[in-house]
Design an enzyme around this catalytic site. Structure first.
Site, PDB file in Angstrom:
ATOM      1  N   GLY A   1      20.987  45.523  28.912  1.00 17.19           N
ATOM      2  CA  GLY A   1      20.915  46.016  27.535  1.00 17.19           C
ATOM      3  C   GLY A   1      21.950  47.068  27.188  1.00 17.19           C
ATOM      4  O   GLY A   1      21.803  47.776  26.192  1.00 17.19           O
TER       5      GLY A   1
ATOM      6  N   GLY B   1      20.374  33.488  31.726  1.00 18.69           N
ATOM      7  CA  GLY B   1      20.490  32.713  30.492  1.00 18.69           C
ATOM      8  C   GLY B   1      20.024  33.464  29.264  1.00 18.69           C
ATOM      9  O   GLY B   1      20.324  33.095  28.143  1.00 18.69           O
ATOM     10  N   GLY B   2      19.290  34.553  29.471  1.00 15.17           N
ATOM     11  CA  GLY B   2      18.713  35.294  28.349  1.00 15.17           C
ATOM     12  C   GLY B   2      19.742  35.833  27.379  1.00 15.17           C
ATOM     13  O   GLY B   2      19.624  35.654  26.163  1.00 15.17           O
TER      14      GLY B   2
ATOM     15  N   CYS C   1      52.306  47.054  42.348  1.00 15.70           N
ATOM     16  CA  CYS C   1      51.303  45.982  42.485  1.00 15.70           C
ATOM     17  C   CYS C   1      51.854  44.851  43.346  1.00 15.70           C
ATOM     18  O   CYS C   1      53.025  44.480  43.224  1.00 15.70           O
ATOM     19  CB  CYS C   1      50.910  45.463  41.102  1.00 15.70           C
ATOM     20  SG  CYS C   1      49.712  44.112  41.149  1.00 15.70           S
TER      21      CYS C   1
ATOM     22  N   CYS D   1      50.501  41.698  43.486  1.00 17.34           N
ATOM     23  CA  CYS D   1      50.060  40.369  43.026  1.00 17.34           C
ATOM     24  C   CYS D   1      51.282  39.489  42.734  1.00 17.34           C
ATOM     25  O   CYS D   1      52.390  39.995  42.551  1.00 17.34           O
ATOM     26  CB  CYS D   1      49.179  40.504  41.791  1.00 17.34           C
ATOM     27  SG  CYS D   1      50.111  40.613  40.232  1.00 17.34           S
TER      28      CYS D   1
ATOM     29  N   ASP E   1      30.096  43.143  36.373  1.00 15.06           N
ATOM     30  CA  ASP E   1      30.803  41.893  36.065  1.00 15.06           C
ATOM     31  C   ASP E   1      31.332  41.995  34.649  1.00 15.06           C
ATOM     32  O   ASP E   1      30.770  42.715  33.821  1.00 15.06           O
ATOM     33  CB  ASP E   1      29.854  40.693  36.142  1.00 15.06           C
ATOM     34  CG  ASP E   1      28.945  40.622  34.915  1.00 15.06           C
ATOM     35  OD1 ASP E   1      29.253  39.849  33.986  1.00 15.06           O
ATOM     36  OD2 ASP E   1      27.941  41.378  34.863  1.00 15.06           O
TER      37      ASP E   1
ATOM     38  N   ASP F   1      15.162  37.650  30.960  1.00 21.89           N
ATOM     39  CA  ASP F   1      14.830  38.777  30.089  1.00 21.89           C
ATOM     40  C   ASP F   1      15.322  38.517  28.675  1.00 21.89           C
ATOM     41  O   ASP F   1      16.045  37.553  28.420  1.00 21.89           O
ATOM     42  CB  ASP F   1      15.453  40.080  30.629  1.00 21.89           C
ATOM     43  CG  ASP F   1      16.979  40.067  30.552  1.00 21.89           C
ATOM     44  OD1 ASP F   1      17.574  38.974  30.596  1.00 21.89           O
ATOM     45  OD2 ASP F   1      17.565  41.154  30.460  1.00 21.89           O
TER      46      ASP F   1
ATOM     47  N   HIS G   1      46.966  38.853  37.990  1.00 27.21           N
ATOM     48  CA  HIS G   1      47.294  40.286  38.038  1.00 27.21           C
ATOM     49  C   HIS G   1      46.065  41.135  37.692  1.00 27.21           C
ATOM     50  O   HIS G   1      45.755  42.107  38.391  1.00 27.21           O
ATOM     51  CB  HIS G   1      48.426  40.638  37.071  1.00 27.21           C
ATOM     52  CG  HIS G   1      48.534  42.115  36.859  1.00 27.21           C
ATOM     53  ND1 HIS G   1      49.167  42.950  37.753  1.00 27.21           N
ATOM     54  CD2 HIS G   1      48.002  42.922  35.905  1.00 27.21           C
ATOM     55  CE1 HIS G   1      49.039  44.203  37.345  1.00 27.21           C
ATOM     56  NE2 HIS G   1      48.327  44.216  36.226  1.00 27.21           N
TER      57      HIS G   1
ATOM     58  N   CYS H   1      53.534  40.366  39.691  1.00 31.06           N
ATOM     59  CA  CYS H   1      54.381  41.560  39.808  1.00 31.06           C
ATOM     60  C   CYS H   1      55.465  41.414  40.866  1.00 31.06           C
ATOM     61  O   CYS H   1      56.548  41.996  40.735  1.00 31.06           O
ATOM     62  CB  CYS H   1      53.517  42.788  40.113  1.00 31.06           C
ATOM     63  SG  CYS H   1      52.436  43.237  38.742  1.00 31.06           S
TER      64      CYS H   1
ATOM     65  N   ASP I   1      23.407  34.689  36.130  1.00 34.05           N
ATOM     66  CA  ASP I   1      22.574  35.385  35.152  1.00 34.05           C
ATOM     67  C   ASP I   1      21.426  34.470  34.750  1.00 34.05           C
ATOM     68  O   ASP I   1      21.397  33.296  35.105  1.00 34.05           O
ATOM     69  CB  ASP I   1      23.401  35.852  33.953  1.00 34.05           C
ATOM     70  CG  ASP I   1      24.056  34.697  33.201  1.00 34.05           C
ATOM     71  OD1 ASP I   1      23.673  33.534  33.429  1.00 34.05           O
ATOM     72  OD2 ASP I   1      24.947  34.959  32.380  1.00 34.05           O
TER      73      ASP I   1
END
Length: 376
Positions: free
Chosen positions: A217, A95-96, A305, A307, A267, A147, A336, A310, A93
């Protein structure tokens, strides 16, 4: 591997899209969820474990890394990929957002933002040019334009002024980014909840020309209904032949709703942060492992699941290690959660490719409405 950055749209179903972003460091399957590696680490995870969950790309935070250990130090040590032992794509990103949300005594001018570090009070400045330099030193594959992101709610004049400043900064970011084959620069649409301001912002970004476009935003306090209201029109304003990235989102139902509206990348710190606070995201909603109902439960978090949390551990064990403050608690629950998020993305990619996204969406909401399994 390709020498340049490119995006190929593979299939659409309604507004939902699936495709592939190609970079010299590997392919990113879209829709993509990017785990957040704030300070050069996805907290409680090894990089190879993050990859094992299905993640194609990570996000790094310019603001945190410029303050500690500094972009210059990371550059001397061979760049962020080598530094954190992740050899696949990284998006940073600008930094804004962190300056606005974390820094102290910040001052905004046409030139940029001056602020004091939340770590030690030292004084810093980020301009569009400095943001591009920091991200170049980090060596990120996808660079975000610098931004300004006002918190919502805000009055229209504030949103309008902020958006126009961000568009001037976007132009300066593009100029400072220069020609860097294999690396991409994304512009960020602003404009709050206002459709005309979003259109003005999108036009300014299209005129400058970027490798991808973010919807910025949002997820700043406006609520899901308002966010979806903007996503009903904002992605359509951005070029269809470039990736569209919704920043900072979100919960699983936010993600499914965003993909349904034409978003390709997201993200959020939620899966890792929740994992450290005893929350597990499952196909049946959120499980709070700290609750006493799990203390004697030999069943897994989610029997479907695959993972490690689990397949190897019971709810009773996960409850115990969380209550005991053991490190493995955050490690297992984070793994998980990231696994679940990546499984969700794969499910959506498959559904879009097969032309059955509406059915996927319906099943997703129906499963979540069922709630967690009944206590023993």
């Amino acid at each position: 591997m390709p020498e340049r950055f490119s995006y190929e749209l593979k299939a659409t179903d309604g507004k939902a899209r699936t495709g592939v972003i190609s970079t010299p460091r590997g392919e990113i399957r879209t829709p993509a969820f990017m785990p957040v590696g704030t300070a050069g680490t996805v907290k409680a995870m090894l990089p190879e474990s993050v990859r094992a969950t299905g993640a194609d790309i990570l996000l790094g935070n310019t603001y945190h890394l410029m303050l500690r250990p500094t972009a210059e130090r990371i550059d001397r040590l061979g760049g962020l990929h080598r530094f954190m032992n992740w050899n696949r794509p990284i998006l940073t990103d600008s930094g804004g957002f962190q300056v606005m949300s974390l820094a102290e005594l910040r001052k905004l001018t046409e030139r940029g933002v001056t602020f004091r570090s939340h770590i030690d009070g030292s004084r810093h400045e980020i301009t569009p040019e400095r943001s591009m330099e920091i991200q170049r030193l980090l060596g990120s594959d996808i660079v975000m334009a610098f931004d300004e992101c006002p918190a919502l709610p805000a009055d229209r004049k504030r949103i309008e002024d902020s958006m126009r400043l961000s568009m001037r900064w976007a132009s300066r970011s593009k100029e400072a980014f220069g020609d860097r084959p294999g690396h991409a620069l994304f512009g960020i649409q602003q404009g709050g909840l206002e459709q005309d301001l979003r259109e003005e912002s999108a036009k300014a970004l299209r005129d400058i020309g970027f490798d991808g476009y973010a919807v910025g935003g949002l997820a700043v306090g406006e609520g899901q209904e308002a966010m979806f209201g903007v996503l009903d029109f904002a992605p359509d304003m951005l070029p269809a032949d470039k990736p569209r990235y919704l920043m900072g989102v979100g919960k699983p139902d936010d993600i499914v709703g965003a993909v349904a509206r034409g978003i390709d990348m997201m993200d959020c710190v939620l899966p890792s942060r929740s994992g450290r606070t005893g929350q597990a995201w499952t196909r049946h909603g959120v499980v709070n492992i700290k609750n006493a109902r799990h203390a004697d439960d030999p069943r897994p978090l989610d029997e479907h699941c695959t993972c490690p949390a689990c397949t190897g551990y019971s709810r009773a064990y996960l409850h115990h290690v969380f209550r005991a403050g053991e490190m493995i608690s955050g490690m297992l629950l984070t793994w998980h959660n990231l696994h679940y998020y990546q499984e969700l993305m794969q499910g959506m990619r498959d559904a879009i490719a097969a032309g059955r996204f509406a059915e996927f969406e319906r099943d997703f909401h129906a499963q979540r409405a069922e709630g967690d399994i009944a206590p023993l």
